[in-house]
Motif scaffolding. Structure first.
Motif, PDB file in Angstrom:
ATOM      1  N   TRP A   1       0.764  -1.052   0.031  1.00 40.22           N
ATOM      2  CA  TRP A   1      -0.144  -0.094   0.147  1.00 40.22           C
ATOM      3  C   TRP A   1       0.895   1.308   0.039  1.00 40.22           C
ATOM      4  O   TRP A   1       0.719   2.159  -0.855  1.00 40.22           O
ATOM      5  N   PRO A   2       1.647   1.223   1.007  1.00 38.94           N
ATOM      6  CA  PRO A   2       2.603   2.672   0.616  1.00 38.94           C
ATOM      7  C   PRO A   2       3.534   2.672  -0.487  1.00 38.94           C
ATOM      8  O   PRO A   2       3.646   3.686  -0.916  1.00 38.94           O
ATOM      9  N   GLY A   3       3.873   1.627  -0.909  1.00 33.31           N
ATOM     10  CA  GLY A   3       4.994   1.551  -2.108  1.00 33.31           C
ATOM     11  C   GLY A   3       4.217   1.967  -3.445  1.00 33.31           C
ATOM     12  O   GLY A   3       4.666   2.766  -4.090  1.00 33.31           O
ATOM     13  N   ILE A   4       2.971   1.510  -3.409  1.00 34.55           N
ATOM     14  CA  ILE A   4       1.844   2.160  -4.507  1.00 34.55           C
ATOM     15  C   ILE A   4       1.845   3.483  -4.498  1.00 34.55           C
ATOM     16  O   ILE A   4       1.749   4.188  -5.274  1.00 34.55           O
ATOM     17  N   MET A   5       1.532   4.160  -3.190  1.00 36.84           N
ATOM     18  CA  MET A   5       1.319   5.688  -2.861  1.00 36.84           C
ATOM     19  C   MET A   5       2.627   6.297  -3.314  1.00 36.84           C
ATOM     20  O   MET A   5       2.458   7.376  -3.780  1.00 36.84           O
ATOM     21  N   PHE A   6       4.019   5.593  -3.077  1.00 44.09           N
ATOM     22  CA  PHE A   6       5.025   6.208  -3.221  1.00 44.09           C
ATOM     23  C   PHE A   6       5.427   6.313  -4.639  1.00 44.09           C
ATOM     24  O   PHE A   6       5.804   7.491  -5.181  1.00 44.09           O
ATOM     25  N   SER A   7       5.077   5.233  -5.434  1.00 41.47           N
ATOM     26  CA  SER A   7       5.360   5.454  -6.609  1.00 41.47           C
ATOM     27  C   SER A   7       4.585   6.230  -7.545  1.00 41.47           C
ATOM     28  O   SER A   7       5.024   6.705  -8.749  1.00 41.47           O
ATOM     29  N   THR A   8       3.364   6.525  -7.155  1.00 42.98           N
ATOM     30  CA  THR A   8       2.432   7.601  -7.708  1.00 42.98           C
ATOM     31  C   THR A   8       2.684   9.013  -7.703  1.00 42.98           C
ATOM     32  O   THR A   8       2.346   9.853  -8.221  1.00 42.98           O
ATOM     33  N   GLY A   9       3.660   9.133  -6.530  1.00 42.80           N
ATOM     34  CA  GLY A   9       4.217  10.625  -6.390  1.00 42.80           C
ATOM     35  C   GLY A   9       3.116  11.385  -5.394  1.00 42.80           C
ATOM     36  O   GLY A   9       3.218  12.586  -5.539  1.00 42.80           O
ATOM     37  N   TYR A  10       2.290  10.691  -4.751  1.00 44.09           N
ATOM     38  CA  TYR A  10       1.248  11.416  -3.971  1.00 44.09           C
ATOM     39  C   TYR A  10       2.151  12.038  -2.615  1.00 44.09           C
ATOM     40  O   TYR A  10       3.200  11.684  -2.173  1.00 44.09           O
ATOM     41  N   ILE A  11       1.554  13.279  -2.456  1.00 49.49           N
ATOM     42  CA  ILE A  11       2.264  13.955  -1.414  1.00 49.49           C
ATOM     43  C   ILE A  11       1.541  13.652  -0.151  1.00 49.49           C
ATOM     44  O   ILE A  11       0.458  14.476  -0.103  1.00 49.49           O
TER      45      ILE A  11
END
Length: 75
Positions: free
Chosen positions: A28-38
């Motif tokens: 879950w955090p990996g997906i958010m990190f890879s999308t560039g979510y701030i």
């Protein structure tokens, strides 16, 4: 409970623990990190509240379930 039932439950709960850890800590955090979510402060507060809620539920389950099983055993 006999040893066979304990081993069966141990395998089941170990699989659940590993799967939930992978999903909540890596995927879950990996997906958010890879999308560039701030991450905003509001979002961080939500994660902290979620973590504390999870801890409270786990603590209650770990505390109450053995007491229930002990009661059933004596009954």
């Amino acid at each position: 409970m006999n040893d066979q039932e304990l081993m069966k439950d141990t395998k089941l709960y170990t699989r659940w623990a590993i799967a939930l850890s992978l999903v909540l800590v890596v995927i879950w955090p990996g997906i958010m990190f890879s999308t560039g979510y701030i991450y905003s402060l509001q979002f961080f507060k939500g994660w902290v509240c979620l973590a504390f809620g999870w801890l409270i539920i786990a603590a209650l389950f770990i505390t109450i379930r053995p007491l229930i099983e002990l009661y059933k055993e004596y009954k």
